[in-house]
Design an enzyme around this catalytic site. Sequence first.
Site, PDB file in Angstrom:
ATOM      1  CG  HIS A 136       8.506 117.290  14.111  1.00  0.00           C
ATOM      2  ND1 HIS A 136       9.212 118.366  13.745  1.00  0.00           N
ATOM      3  CD2 HIS A 136       7.694 116.751  13.061  1.00  0.00           C
ATOM      4  CE1 HIS A 136       9.120 118.447  12.286  1.00  0.00           C
ATOM      5  NE2 HIS A 136       8.357 117.612  11.917  1.00  0.00           N
ATOM      6  CG  ASP A 154      12.064 119.971  14.483  1.00  0.00           C
ATOM      7  OD1 ASP A 154      10.631 120.691  14.436  1.00  0.00           O
ATOM      8  OD2 ASP A 154      12.309 119.266  14.994  1.00  0.00           O
ATOM      9  CG  HIS A 155       7.286 122.286  10.359  1.00  0.00           C
ATOM     10  ND1 HIS A 155       7.654 120.847  10.241  1.00  0.00           N
ATOM     11  CD2 HIS A 155       6.095 122.234  10.694  1.00  0.00           C
ATOM     12  CE1 HIS A 155       6.585 120.146  10.327  1.00  0.00           C
ATOM     13  NE2 HIS A 155       5.659 120.950  10.491  1.00  0.00           N
TER      14      HIS A 155
HETATM   15  C1  BG6 Z   1       6.802 116.430   8.579  1.00  0.00           C
HETATM   16  C2  BG6 Z   1       6.629 115.286   8.399  1.00  0.00           C
HETATM   17  O1  BG6 Z   1       7.919 117.047   9.186  1.00  0.00           O
HETATM   18  O2  BG6 Z   1       5.565 117.055   9.612  1.00  0.00           O
HETATM   19  C3  BG6 Z   1       5.417 114.672   7.977  1.00  0.00           C
HETATM   20  O3  BG6 Z   1       7.894 114.823   7.391  1.00  0.00           O
HETATM   21  C4  BG6 Z   1       4.213 115.367   8.665  1.00  0.00           C
HETATM   22  O4  BG6 Z   1       5.410 113.338   7.696  1.00  0.00           O
HETATM   23  C5  BG6 Z   1       4.479 116.683   8.951  1.00  0.00           C
HETATM   24  O5  BG6 Z   1       3.061 115.186   8.182  1.00  0.00           O
HETATM   25  C6  BG6 Z   1       3.363 117.241   9.970  1.00  0.00           C
HETATM   26  O6  BG6 Z   1       3.375 118.666  10.061  1.00  0.00           O
HETATM   27  P1  BG6 Z   1       2.531 119.529  10.753  1.00  0.00           P
HETATM   28  O7  BG6 Z   1       2.808 120.909  10.884  1.00  0.00           O
HETATM   29  O8  BG6 Z   1       1.121 119.411   9.790  1.00  0.00           O
HETATM   30  O9  BG6 Z   1       2.117 118.846  12.000  1.00  0.00           O
END
Ligand code: BG6
Length: 511
Positions: free
Chosen positions: A265, A202-203
């Site tokens: 997230h 979950d980045h």
């Molecule tokens: C991803 C989603 O997990 O997170 C995307 O699948 C989204 O739809 C992205 O655009 C957003 O990541 P960040 O790090 O740019 O907020």
Amino acid sequence: MSTVSSTGNPLRDAQDRRLPRIAGPSGLVIFGVTGDLSRKKLMPAVYDLANRGLLPPGFSLVGFARRDWEHEDFAQVVHDAVKEHARTPFREEVWQQLAEGMRFVPGVFDDDEAFRTLKATIDELDKSRGTGGNFAFYLSVPPKFFPTVVSQLKKHGLSDGEGESWRRAVIEKPFGHDLKSARELNAVVHEVFQPHEVFRIDHYLGKETVQNILAVRFANTMFEPLWNRSYVDHVQITMAEDIGIGGRAGYYDGIGSARDVIQNHLLQLLALTAMEEPTSFDAHALLTEKLKVLNAVRLPRELGRHTVRGQYAAGWQGGEKVAGYLDEDGIDSKSKTDTYAAVKLEIDNRRWAGVPFYLRTGKRLGRRVTEIAVVFQRAPHSPFDATDTQELGQNAFVIRVQPDEGVTIRFGSKVPGTQMEIRDVTMDFAYGESFTESSPEAYERLILDVLLGDANLFPRHEEVERSWEILDPIEEYWDKHGKPEQYPAGTWGPQAADEMLARDGRSWRRP
Ligand code: BG6
């Protein structure tokens, strides 16, 4: 955050923790290496780690995909991705060393021959680069391929390391599309890998500002005494994006914003904001507290009144006319997929009883911003004239996850002058101003943690399943009732979302 190897001596452990965390002999195999994520995030992250001296000299990167590429072609693709997307400057000597350990294995996932080649490649790297049999397999592929890939790894003797060496599986979201499919995927993965060998990405947990939630809450005395139902009125968690779905129609349509973002997230942000203090920062202690609070999450009874979904229509963004969702390439013109979702959740425990947590996310909104706003109750009594406090709002503590990373505290202050007029002011902490250290990209942190076997920042299967359990009834309700409300691109979402908060006597922040 955690000790990777404990010496049994607390003082030594504390000293060890301050040493740079450098991965030992190892390599990374990426399935789905031709995808966008790989090019924009994974390849640059590997290079940035190497550039920061956090990878071992013999680190090796293996790409696996259905392409007629030689090793050099793969290295060229990585090179271009690094040049375009890496965070740190390009240095030829770092690149050369990394490129020597790049290999490509052409094939499809059910091709035994390709997996035999993969095994031979790993054996060769162990000899030529000293990777020590330690490999992580990154599944950057749609979940329907997980069963095939993990069973092929097992069948070809790739899932078990020999002796002291390790094998790990890294799994990208989406981890299923509901509770049932997530359970099935977990079962498939756990047939082959032990729970401690599975790293679900979950980045958001790799972001500095997200890790800072715990630092702010538990390293200070000022905030935690107020962090409860006696003082907090409600919490708003927002993840707004200005982009549309880009080229991701195939993934996004039928999935939608709630499954894409709230299930993972935003529920993780809620868990970190609402959980109790963990006994330590090791993975087990964190999981215990996050799971406890996720288990206490309760959906409102009337889902129609307390959830909203929307879909962007054509509109204006950054001075340009942009297409509506239904006109995007690859989208069914009758699609009911949500590109905006807002939900109200409650947490049934002593700390949070009666405090709503409002979560919202959307594409093509006013601007890109992710934040957690803890909004406090008004002072129980005001000795000031009502006319003097007209511009006084509620106190708020806002964790600015991105962009413009930092923390803002909003409170009332006397307006200079002869009267006792009070107005909201803000006090800001900005990463850029307080720290000279720059923040690593989330994927840098997470890939390094995988190589170190440090699982703190990875949701365990119990959390993933519980998150689906929270979301499933909402999705089922939406399936049965109507369709998403259209909102013009570039605005702050459907009107129903404003009405949802207005019914509670509140309004969304306009960050
Ligand atoms: C991803 C989603 O997990 O997170 C995307 O699948 C989204 O739809 C992205 O655009 C957003 O990541 P960040 O790090 O740019 O907020």
